[in-house]
Design a protein around this motif. Sequence first.
Motif, PDB file in Angstrom:
ATOM      1  N   MET A   1      25.389  35.729 -39.915  1.00 33.31           N
ATOM      2  CA  MET A   1      24.830  34.371 -38.799  1.00 33.31           C
ATOM      3  C   MET A   1      24.459  34.831 -37.484  1.00 33.31           C
ATOM      4  O   MET A   1      25.089  35.606 -37.007  1.00 33.31           O
ATOM      5  N   ASN A   2      23.544  34.034 -36.717  1.00 31.45           N
ATOM      6  CA  ASN A   2      23.234  34.435 -35.427  1.00 31.45           C
ATOM      7  C   ASN A   2      23.422  33.190 -34.571  1.00 31.45           C
ATOM      8  O   ASN A   2      23.295  32.179 -34.892  1.00 31.45           O
ATOM      9  N   ILE A   3      24.137  33.684 -33.700  1.00 31.52           N
ATOM     10  CA  ILE A   3      24.574  32.371 -32.682  1.00 31.52           C
ATOM     11  C   ILE A   3      24.242  32.717 -31.310  1.00 31.52           C
ATOM     12  O   ILE A   3      24.341  33.906 -30.859  1.00 31.52           O
ATOM     13  N   LEU A   4      23.474  31.732 -30.645  1.00 32.72           N
ATOM     14  CA  LEU A   4      23.412  31.892 -29.113  1.00 32.72           C
ATOM     15  C   LEU A   4      24.553  31.124 -28.524  1.00 32.72           C
ATOM     16  O   LEU A   4      24.964  29.998 -28.810  1.00 32.72           O
ATOM     17  N   ILE A   5      25.177  32.074 -27.508  1.00 31.57           N
ATOM     18  CA  ILE A   5      26.144  31.331 -26.616  1.00 31.57           C
ATOM     19  C   ILE A   5      25.450  31.406 -25.372  1.00 31.57           C
ATOM     20  O   ILE A   5      25.567  32.569 -24.449  1.00 31.57           O
ATOM     21  N   ALA A   6      25.303  30.276 -24.692  1.00 31.40           N
ATOM     22  CA  ALA A   6      24.607  30.206 -23.268  1.00 31.40           C
ATOM     23  C   ALA A   6      25.470  29.567 -22.361  1.00 31.40           C
ATOM     24  O   ALA A   6      25.902  28.498 -22.574  1.00 31.40           O
ATOM     25  N   TYR A   7      25.613  30.124 -21.211  1.00 29.79           N
ATOM     26  CA  TYR A   7      26.244  29.390 -20.126  1.00 29.79           C
ATOM     27  C   TYR A   7      26.020  29.229 -18.617  1.00 29.79           C
ATOM     28  O   TYR A   7      24.972  29.998 -18.634  1.00 29.79           O
ATOM     29  N   ALA A   8      26.505  28.592 -18.052  1.00 32.22           N
ATOM     30  CA  ALA A   8      26.253  28.508 -16.745  1.00 32.22           C
ATOM     31  C   ALA A   8      27.685  28.840 -15.847  1.00 32.22           C
ATOM     32  O   ALA A   8      28.651  28.478 -16.322  1.00 32.22           O
ATOM     33  N   THR A   9      27.842  29.470 -14.898  1.00 33.15           N
ATOM     34  CA  THR A   9      29.047  29.696 -14.101  1.00 33.15           C
ATOM     35  C   THR A   9      28.923  29.862 -12.728  1.00 33.15           C
ATOM     36  O   THR A   9      27.817  30.049 -12.234  1.00 33.15           O
ATOM     37  N   VAL A  10      29.993  29.425 -12.053  1.00 27.46           N
ATOM     38  CA  VAL A  10      30.005  29.229 -10.699  1.00 27.46           C
ATOM     39  C   VAL A  10      31.046  30.269 -10.022  1.00 27.46           C
ATOM     40  O   VAL A  10      30.607  31.048  -9.131  1.00 27.46           O
ATOM     41  N   GLU A  11      32.089  30.304 -10.446  1.00 23.88           N
ATOM     42  CA  GLU A  11      33.063  30.919 -10.272  1.00 23.88           C
ATOM     43  C   GLU A  11      33.594  32.050 -10.960  1.00 23.88           C
ATOM     44  O   GLU A  11      34.547  32.943 -10.794  1.00 23.88           O
ATOM     45  N   GLY A  12      33.025  31.935 -12.343  1.00 22.74           N
ATOM     46  CA  GLY A  12      33.612  33.151 -13.250  1.00 22.74           C
ATOM     47  C   GLY A  12      34.099  32.714 -14.529  1.00 22.74           C
ATOM     48  O   GLY A  12      34.251  33.270 -15.441  1.00 22.74           O
ATOM     49  N   GLN A  13      34.964  31.572 -14.415  1.00 22.38           N
ATOM     50  CA  GLN A  13      35.741  31.048 -15.576  1.00 22.38           C
ATOM     51  C   GLN A  13      34.858  30.939 -16.805  1.00 22.38           C
ATOM     52  O   GLN A  13      35.490  31.112 -17.973  1.00 22.38           O
ATOM     53  N   THR A  14      34.025  30.046 -16.647  1.00 22.25           N
ATOM     54  CA  THR A  14      33.092  29.752 -17.581  1.00 22.25           C
ATOM     55  C   THR A  14      32.634  30.971 -18.371  1.00 22.25           C
ATOM     56  O   THR A  14      32.370  31.027 -19.674  1.00 22.25           O
ATOM     57  N   ARG A  15      32.205  32.015 -17.682  1.00 17.18           N
ATOM     58  CA  ARG A  15      31.546  33.053 -18.292  1.00 17.18           C
ATOM     59  C   ARG A  15      32.665  33.956 -19.144  1.00 17.18           C
ATOM     60  O   ARG A  15      32.396  34.523 -19.930  1.00 17.18           O
ATOM     61  N   LYS A  16      33.879  33.843 -18.825  1.00 20.60           N
ATOM     62  CA  LYS A  16      35.053  34.381 -19.382  1.00 20.60           C
ATOM     63  C   LYS A  16      35.261  33.447 -20.730  1.00 20.60           C
ATOM     64  O   LYS A  16      35.681  34.195 -21.664  1.00 20.60           O
TER      65      LYS A  16
END
Length: 180
Positions: A1-16
């Motif tokens: 299966m394929n999944i898109l995980i898209a994020y916004a980050t300000v200080e890096g925790q959301t990217r982590k």
Amino acid sequence: MNILIAYATVEGQTRKIAAQLAEIFENRGWQVALQNTAGMMEFILNRPDAAILLAPVHAGRYPTPFTHFVRQEADWLNSVPSAFVSVSLSIVSDNADERQEAEDYPTGLLAETGWQPLAIHHAGGALRLAEYDFFKRWMVRRLSRNAPAGEQKGDREFTDWAALELFASEFANEVGRRKA
């Protein structure tokens, strides 16, 4: 299966957090496209089977580029199983009113954009005092003056990684049921 995980980050925790989700899905054998919504012009997967979007809350709002992305892609997001991870410090507050406010943040985003995710997960953010400028450090310390002394001075991560893994597993299972 394929999944898109898209994020916004300000200080890096959301990217982590997004990277951890990517690892969880890759370990399940999924093909993952991990993208920052700030730089996304088009999807790198032709037809993802699912999507998880993540964004942090700062000053009661999600980043404007993220909101714009969700609004622009709401029809597509509503056509596949999708989920939202809202990242904030308020969700781990000792104050019940602050926690309730954090639980309500996605409501405004969804009403504004028309997106209807199958699931919403609330993740605690992080304090990175060493990375903040003087004014931001002062404000964070002032806001957390009732916290224990050690928590006022150093960096602290509030993400519950076990809860995130459970959320990802439940979402993956739901996507699998829908695709079967």
